[in-house]
Design a protein around this motif. Sequence first.
Motif, PDB file in Angstrom:
ATOM      1  N   VAL A  25       0.555  -1.084  -0.161  1.00 22.55           N
ATOM      2  CA  VAL A  25      -0.180   0.066  -0.258  1.00 22.55           C
ATOM      3  C   VAL A  25       0.534   1.296  -0.520  1.00 22.55           C
ATOM      4  O   VAL A  25       1.627   1.849   0.661  1.00 22.55           O
ATOM      5  CB  VAL A  25      -1.051   0.146   1.079  1.00 22.55           C
ATOM      6  N   LYS A  26       0.576   2.177  -1.004  1.00 20.20           N
ATOM      7  CA  LYS A  26       1.187   3.728  -1.032  1.00 20.20           C
ATOM      8  C   LYS A  26       0.491   4.725  -1.120  1.00 20.20           C
ATOM      9  O   LYS A  26      -0.522   4.626  -2.072  1.00 20.20           O
ATOM     10  CB  LYS A  26       2.062   3.531  -2.183  1.00 20.20           C
ATOM     11  N   PRO A  27       1.133   6.060  -0.377  1.00 18.27           N
ATOM     12  CA  PRO A  27       2.543   6.303  -0.283  1.00 18.27           C
ATOM     13  C   PRO A  27       1.688   5.603   1.568  1.00 18.27           C
ATOM     14  O   PRO A  27       0.825   4.844   2.093  1.00 18.27           O
ATOM     15  CB  PRO A  27       2.344   7.908   0.743  1.00 18.27           C
ATOM     16  N   ARG A  28       2.774   5.292   2.489  1.00 18.08           N
ATOM     17  CA  ARG A  28       2.793   4.773   3.405  1.00 18.08           C
ATOM     18  C   ARG A  28       2.176   4.709   4.642  1.00 18.08           C
ATOM     19  O   ARG A  28       2.251   6.867   4.344  1.00 18.08           O
ATOM     20  CB  ARG A  28       4.048   4.517   4.522  1.00 18.08           C
ATOM     21  N   GLY A  29       1.109   4.464   5.325  1.00 16.34           N
ATOM     22  CA  GLY A  29       0.575   5.186   6.074  1.00 16.34           C
ATOM     23  C   GLY A  29      -0.763   5.755   5.502  1.00 16.34           C
ATOM     24  O   GLY A  29      -1.523   6.461   6.792  1.00 16.34           O
ATOM     25  N   THR A  30      -1.228   6.040   4.920  1.00 17.23           N
ATOM     26  CA  THR A  30      -1.723   5.697   4.191  1.00 17.23           C
ATOM     27  C   THR A  30      -3.646   4.753   4.782  1.00 17.23           C
ATOM     28  O   THR A  30      -3.171   4.164   5.128  1.00 17.23           O
ATOM     29  CB  THR A  30      -2.460   5.683   2.183  1.00 17.23           C
ATOM     30  N   ARG A  31      -4.666   5.392   4.125  1.00 17.06           N
ATOM     31  CA  ARG A  31      -5.517   4.989   4.935  1.00 17.06           C
ATOM     32  C   ARG A  31      -6.267   4.225   3.321  1.00 17.06           C
ATOM     33  O   ARG A  31      -5.576   3.808   2.454  1.00 17.06           O
ATOM     34  CB  ARG A  31      -7.040   5.092   5.094  1.00 17.06           C
ATOM     35  N   ARG A  32      -6.217   2.202   3.757  1.00 15.85           N
ATOM     36  CA  ARG A  32      -6.477   1.466   2.350  1.00 15.85           C
ATOM     37  C   ARG A  32      -7.845   1.653   2.136  1.00 15.85           C
ATOM     38  O   ARG A  32      -7.788   1.536   0.478  1.00 15.85           O
ATOM     39  CB  ARG A  32      -6.625  -0.143   3.096  1.00 15.85           C
TER      40      ARG A  32
END
Length: 226
Positions: free
Chosen positions: A182-189
């Motif tokens: 999942v990109k960017p890191r820390g994003t909501r899916r």
Amino acid sequence: MSLFSPVFFLLLQRKQYKMQRILFLFLFFFLFLFSDAGDNTRVGEGRIAPISDSLFLRMRQGGSWKADAPATLRSQLRHLRLRYVDADGRSCWGEMVVHQRIAQDVVEIFDSLYAAGYRIAHIALVDDYGADDERSMAANNTSAFNFRRMTGTRTGRISLHGQGLAIDINPLWNPYVKGSVVKPRGTRRRPAITHNDLAYRLFRAHGFTWGGDWRTLKDYQHFEKK
């Protein structure tokens, strides 16, 4: 001197001529001052312009323009000035570089988004992030052109972002998802953009395809037009 003498009328004509010249120069100056300079084009709230020398220098120094980019590409790109409403509800100006084929579409889309109060975190050239896609995405930056060639191809074809034919919208809210990546890191899916979202409807109405409809991976931030 008689008011009816030929000399009087001659002087009067000269004064009128001078006044006409002054009025003409004043009108010319007024139009120049308040009109868009150069080849700029207004579309609603937005602006479309060729890539100026100063902007081209920014792109070279910032990194979105690479050494192996074809020289003819510059004349095909356009610099956009776009109005948008940021995450805090403030009215802002942003800039984007896209291919001339989609410039009108993009300005019209963002004009409609702005009128609807659609929230966009930030719009800036990827050069503000050293042309680093990861940094730009992590900053939730909406952007388009960043020259690169497609990996894994024999001919080294230019990607759609490399041609200015693809745009990433609010990447921190609309992630790239491939399996467990999942990109960017820390994003909501779960993405903000869905089939009911205004951005989706506007881009589709202008002939763009959405990365959220892809099968092998999902790129919810991504819209492109070939």
